[in-house]
Enzyme design. Structure first.
Site, PDB file in Angstrom:
ATOM      1  N   HIS A 267       1.238  -1.188   0.463  1.00 33.77           N
ATOM      2  CA  HIS A 267       0.353  -0.059   0.196  1.00 33.77           C
ATOM      3  C   HIS A 267       1.123   0.941  -0.309  1.00 33.77           C
ATOM      4  O   HIS A 267       1.691   1.628  -0.845  1.00 33.77           O
ATOM      5  CB  HIS A 267      -1.151  -0.082   0.907  1.00 33.77           C
ATOM      6  CG  HIS A 267      -2.296   0.706   1.389  1.00 33.77           C
ATOM      7  ND1 HIS A 267      -2.334   2.012  -0.418  1.00 33.77           N
ATOM      8  CD2 HIS A 267      -2.609   1.460   2.421  1.00 33.77           C
ATOM      9  CE1 HIS A 267      -3.266   1.991   0.491  1.00 33.77           C
ATOM     10  NE2 HIS A 267      -3.600   2.704   1.854  1.00 33.77           N
ATOM     11  N   HIS A 308      -2.550  -2.897  -9.545  1.00 31.66           N
ATOM     12  CA  HIS A 308      -3.553  -1.852  -8.468  1.00 31.66           C
ATOM     13  C   HIS A 308      -4.483  -2.620  -8.528  1.00 31.66           C
ATOM     14  O   HIS A 308      -4.928  -3.068  -9.370  1.00 31.66           O
ATOM     15  CB  HIS A 308      -4.074  -0.642  -8.732  1.00 31.66           C
ATOM     16  CG  HIS A 308      -3.791   0.510  -8.012  1.00 31.66           C
ATOM     17  ND1 HIS A 308      -5.391   0.295  -7.880  1.00 31.66           N
ATOM     18  CD2 HIS A 308      -3.864   1.459  -7.456  1.00 31.66           C
ATOM     19  CE1 HIS A 308      -6.560   1.381  -7.201  1.00 31.66           C
ATOM     20  NE2 HIS A 308      -5.051   2.166  -6.949  1.00 31.66           N
ATOM     21  N   ASP A 365       2.532   5.451  -6.661  1.00 32.78           N
ATOM     22  CA  ASP A 365       4.612   5.215  -5.711  1.00 32.78           C
ATOM     23  C   ASP A 365       5.312   4.953  -6.891  1.00 32.78           C
ATOM     24  O   ASP A 365       6.385   4.907  -6.170  1.00 32.78           O
ATOM     25  CB  ASP A 365       3.663   3.698  -4.910  1.00 32.78           C
ATOM     26  CG  ASP A 365       2.624   4.270  -3.848  1.00 32.78           C
ATOM     27  OD1 ASP A 365       1.981   3.458  -4.052  1.00 32.78           O
ATOM     28  OD2 ASP A 365       2.639   5.507  -3.296  1.00 32.78           O
TER      29      ASP A 365
HETATM   30  C1  SDX Z   1      -1.131   1.507  -2.935  1.00 34.47           C
HETATM   31  O1  SDX Z   1      -6.359   0.694  -3.279  1.00 34.47           O
HETATM   32  C2  SDX Z   1      -5.713   1.925  -3.408  1.00 34.47           C
HETATM   33  O2  SDX Z   1      -6.251   2.265  -3.524  1.00 34.47           O
HETATM   34  C3  SDX Z   1      -4.052   1.671  -2.900  1.00 34.47           C
HETATM   35  C4  SDX Z   1      -3.408   3.572  -3.546  1.00 34.47           C
HETATM   36  C5  SDX Z   1      -4.283   4.562  -3.136  1.00 34.47           C
HETATM   37  O3  SDX Z   1      -4.356   5.699  -3.002  1.00 34.47           O
HETATM   38  O4  SDX Z   1      -4.546   4.627  -1.774  1.00 34.47           O
HETATM   39  O5  SDX Z   1      -3.541   3.540  -4.740  1.00 34.47           O
HETATM   40  C6  SDX Z   1      -1.976   2.702  -2.830  1.00 34.47           C
HETATM   41  O6  SDX Z   1      -1.328   1.184  -2.741  1.00 34.47           O
HETATM   42  C7  SDX Z   1      -0.717   1.742  -5.184  1.00 34.47           C
HETATM   43  C8  SDX Z   1      -0.116  -0.127  -5.149  1.00 34.47           C
HETATM   44  C9  SDX Z   1       1.220   0.206  -4.402  1.00 34.47           C
HETATM   45  N1  SDX Z   1       1.812  -1.080  -4.414  1.00 34.47           N
HETATM   46  C10 SDX Z   1       2.302  -1.330  -4.612  1.00 34.47           C
HETATM   47  O7  SDX Z   1       2.999  -0.834  -6.309  1.00 34.47           O
HETATM   48  C11 SDX Z   1       3.086  -3.062  -4.599  1.00 34.47           C
HETATM   49  C12 SDX Z   1       3.414  -4.257  -5.793  1.00 34.47           C
HETATM   50  N2  SDX Z   1       2.223  -4.502  -6.374  1.00 34.47           N
HETATM   51  C13 SDX Z   1       1.387  -5.818  -6.004  1.00 34.47           C
HETATM   52  O8  SDX Z   1       1.380  -5.486  -4.741  1.00 34.47           O
HETATM   53  C14 SDX Z   1      -0.396  -5.410  -6.404  1.00 34.47           C
HETATM   54  O9  SDX Z   1      -0.117  -5.361  -7.917  1.00 34.47           O
HETATM   55  C15 SDX Z   1      -1.370  -4.653  -5.670  1.00 34.47           C
HETATM   56  C16 SDX Z   1      -1.141  -5.032  -4.084  1.00 34.47           C
HETATM   57  C17 SDX Z   1      -0.870  -3.289  -5.540  1.00 34.47           C
HETATM   58  C18 SDX Z   1      -2.859  -5.582  -5.873  1.00 34.47           C
HETATM   59  O10 SDX Z   1      -2.603  -6.817  -5.752  1.00 34.47           O
HETATM   60  P1  SDX Z   1      -4.025  -8.020  -6.146  1.00 34.47           P
HETATM   61  O11 SDX Z   1      -5.023  -6.728  -6.901  1.00 34.47           O
HETATM   62  O12 SDX Z   1      -4.543  -8.114  -5.692  1.00 34.47           O
HETATM   63  O13 SDX Z   1      -3.622  -7.878  -7.362  1.00 34.47           O
HETATM   64  P2  SDX Z   1      -2.517  -9.727  -7.573  1.00 34.47           P
HETATM   65  O14 SDX Z   1      -1.791  -8.888  -5.975  1.00 34.47           O
HETATM   66  O15 SDX Z   1      -3.899 -10.537  -6.653  1.00 34.47           O
HETATM   67  O16 SDX Z   1      -2.101 -10.049  -8.228  1.00 34.47           O
HETATM   68  C19 SDX Z   1      -2.872 -10.233  -9.815  1.00 34.47           C
HETATM   69  C20 SDX Z   1      -1.595 -10.898 -10.562  1.00 34.47           C
HETATM   70  C21 SDX Z   1      -1.214 -11.584  -9.726  1.00 34.47           C
HETATM   71  O17 SDX Z   1      -0.564 -12.460 -10.658  1.00 34.47           O
HETATM   72  P3  SDX Z   1      -1.066 -14.133 -10.423  1.00 34.47           P
HETATM   73  O18 SDX Z   1      -0.875 -14.778  -8.892  1.00 34.47           O
HETATM   74  O19 SDX Z   1      -2.799 -13.967 -11.128  1.00 34.47           O
HETATM   75  O20 SDX Z   1      -0.234 -15.119 -11.405  1.00 34.47           O
HETATM   76  O21 SDX Z   1      -0.720  -9.805 -11.039  1.00 34.47           O
HETATM   77  C22 SDX Z   1       0.446 -10.054 -10.114  1.00 34.47           C
HETATM   78  C23 SDX Z   1       0.550 -11.308  -9.419  1.00 34.47           C
HETATM   79  O22 SDX Z   1       1.259 -12.225  -9.269  1.00 34.47           O
HETATM   80  N3  SDX Z   1       1.077  -8.660  -9.790  1.00 34.47           N
HETATM   81  C24 SDX Z   1       2.656  -8.172  -9.742  1.00 34.47           C
HETATM   82  C25 SDX Z   1       2.527  -6.910  -9.394  1.00 34.47           C
HETATM   83  N4  SDX Z   1       1.264  -6.948  -9.414  1.00 34.47           N
HETATM   84  C26 SDX Z   1       0.285  -7.589  -9.008  1.00 34.47           C
HETATM   85  N5  SDX Z   1       3.006  -9.266 -10.321  1.00 34.47           N
HETATM   86  C27 SDX Z   1       4.805  -8.183 -10.387  1.00 34.47           C
HETATM   87  N6  SDX Z   1       5.234  -7.244 -10.001  1.00 34.47           N
HETATM   88  C28 SDX Z   1       4.109  -6.788  -9.451  1.00 34.47           C
HETATM   89  N7  SDX Z   1       4.092  -5.601  -9.076  1.00 34.47           N
END
Ligand code: SDX
Length: 430
Positions: A267, A308, A365
């Site tokens: 997050h 996201h 971010d």
């Molecule tokens: C913020 O919610 C909000 O509005 C948050 C925010 C706000 O203003 O409040 O926008 C701020 O928190 C932005 C996000 C910051 N976080 C990151 O940048 C961390 C990296 N991102 C991930 O951890 C992830 O993308 C999330 C947590 C942001 C979202 O996760 P989801 O939607 O639950 O998706 P998921 O984790 O289920 O991923 C879906 C697939 C997975 O692969 P499979 O299991 O389907 O094979 O995508 C892959 C994940 O492994 N994946 C990534 C990835 N993010 C998701 N693979 C590589 N790198 C990534 N960054």
């Protein structure tokens, strides 16, 4: 509610239930599932609430498919271009842009609540110098309730609005005090003659030994970053604030819980994690290796700042921040190899099948840390910057919850533990 109905029926029992369809002023139609347990005898299962609305809200609208973000109906691009952080704060709290007199009164209210009780500075001095500032923020903000306990009359809307303004006004003061404690510098106090971001920068970086001139570039960049981070509907930290608020806890406890939720690297902690990741990648030549690691499900490495929960397209904030990062670096006459690295990484990832298929784009971010770094903010303070801005969203949602309370938040579970069994006294256990 609409007059549309969706019927859910259970073949095994022959029972069915009508699910009313709720259509907001924007966004997808939503099924009200309140009747399912009573009518059909089933609970619903949605870990991480990926498909579940927890409340109705009039504050912020996001369309993840189209990359749309609006605060009270105003597109983020227009607010970023034409507004200021405190004007956006007024809008998020009150629902309308202020008239001149309303804006002056609001600025005055915020300005005259920026100081904290001196004992709070003593509290901050109790931390070890290398305490993570988010740990300090969570503790110190929660302790504000110890200074205003007799004024926590939640039934009085005026008292609630005062608590909301107090939070917005005091967060920069507390954040700067945490930073200065880490640096071993003496406490600095808010200068009311300065604007919100100038005052914050002065509290952060002024030292008694010499005059501190606030950089116009830095003040403008922070104002923009604070606008972009102010709210984002029911994200993890805001949902946390609303859940804590649903128990009747005081606003300081709610915001302290929001700070703790924001700290996670998935997050708000992602901005600090992005810089660490870019430093770990080190050079453009290493990008392919790290992109492959990010795609490998068995490898814990993730491209921080990518992906996201809602945006399945570009995060509109990311493009605004990327442009601002260029401007800040140009105006400061500096360059940052991490900026070039970030841009190359973005290009490589956006052309990669994995990221295209999983709809992973840079989020808010990905570039923000480049700006914070150029403006002299240490990495450990990046998420604190996010918290200063998001306090506006947290208190706006807390106020909205108080005005239109949902029942106390209490999710259910699917129990998968052991069935009933008899206690065995210690003497009989082998
Ligand atoms: C913020 O919610 C909000 O509005 C948050 C925010 C706000 O203003 O409040 O926008 C701020 O928190 C932005 C996000 C910051 N976080 C990151 O940048 C961390 C990296 N991102 C991930 O951890 C992830 O993308 C999330 C947590 C942001 C979202 O996760 P989801 O939607 O639950 O998706 P998921 O984790 O289920 O991923 C879906 C697939 C997975 O692969 P499979 O299991 O389907 O094979 O995508 C892959 C994940 O492994 N994946 C990534 C990835 N993010 C998701 N693979 C590589 N790198 C990534 N960054």
């Amino acid at each position: 509610m609409t007059d549309k109905r969706v019927i859910l029926s259970d073949e095994s029992s022959g029972k069915s239930v009508e699910l009313p369809v709720i259509q907001g002023s924007e966004g997808e139609p939503t099924l009200s599932i309140k009747g399912v347990p009573g009518e059909l005898g089933y609970f619903t299962y949605d870990p991480g609430f990926t498909a579940t609305a927890s409340c109705t809200s009039t504050i912020t609208f996001i369309d993840g498919g189209k990359g749309i973000l609006r605060y009270r109906g105003y597109p983020i691009e227009q607010l970023a271009e034409q507004s200021t952080f405190l004007e956006v704060a007024y809008l998020l709290l009150n629902g309308e842009l202020p008239a001149a007199a309303e804006y002056d009164e609001f600025l005055n209210d915020i300005t005259y609540h920026t100081m904290v009780h001196e004992k709070l500075n003593t509290f901050i001095k109790g931390f070890h110098y290398d305490a993570h500032p988010m740990a300090m923020m969570a503790g110190v903000v929660g302790s504000l309730a110890a200074f205003y306990h007799e004024k926590l009359d939640m039934k009085d809307p005026a008292a609630r609005m005062l608590a909301a303004k107090r939070m917005i006004a005091k967060m920069p003061t507390i954040a700067a005090a945490c930073y200065r404690h880490h640096m071993g510098w003496p406490t600095s106090y808010p200068l009311n003659r300065l604007g919100f971001t100038e005052r914050f920068l002065h509290m952060m970086f002024s030292v008694p030994a010499e005059e501190y001139e606030v950089s116009e570039v830095a003040a403008r960049a922070f104002d923009l970053l604070f606008i972009l981070h102010a709210d984002h509907e029911q994200n993890a930290s805001t949902s946390t604030v609303r859940l804590v608020g649903s128990t009747g806890a005081n606003p300081y406890a709610c915001v302290a819980a929001g700070i703790s939720a924001l700290w996670g690297p998935a997050h708000g902690g992602a901005n600090e994690a992005v810089l660490n990741m870019l430093e770990q990648i080190g050079s453009v030549a290493n990008i392919p290796k790290f992109v492959e690691k990010a795609k490998d499900r068995d490898d814990p490495f993730r491209l921080m700042g990518f992906g996201h929960r809602v945006y399945r397209n570009y995060d509109p904030r990311a493009s605004i921040i990327r442009d601002a990062a260029h401007e800040v670096l140009n105006e400061l006459g500096t360059s940052d190899p991490l900026m070039e690295l970030a841009m190359e990484l973005e290009q490589v990832a956006l052309k990669d099948e994995y990221f295209i298929e999983k709809k992973l784009y840079p989020n808010v971010d990905f570039y923000s840390g480049i700006i914070y770094k150029a403006l002299g903010i240490p990495k450990s303070m990046f998420t604190v910057m996010f918290a200063i801005a998001r306090t506006v969203g947290w208190v706006a949602h807390w106020l909205e919850h108080c005005d239109n309370p949902t029942p106390i938040g209490r999710p259910r579970q699917v129990y998968s533990g052991p069935a009933e069994r008899k206690y065995v006294p210690l003497s009989q256990r082998d």
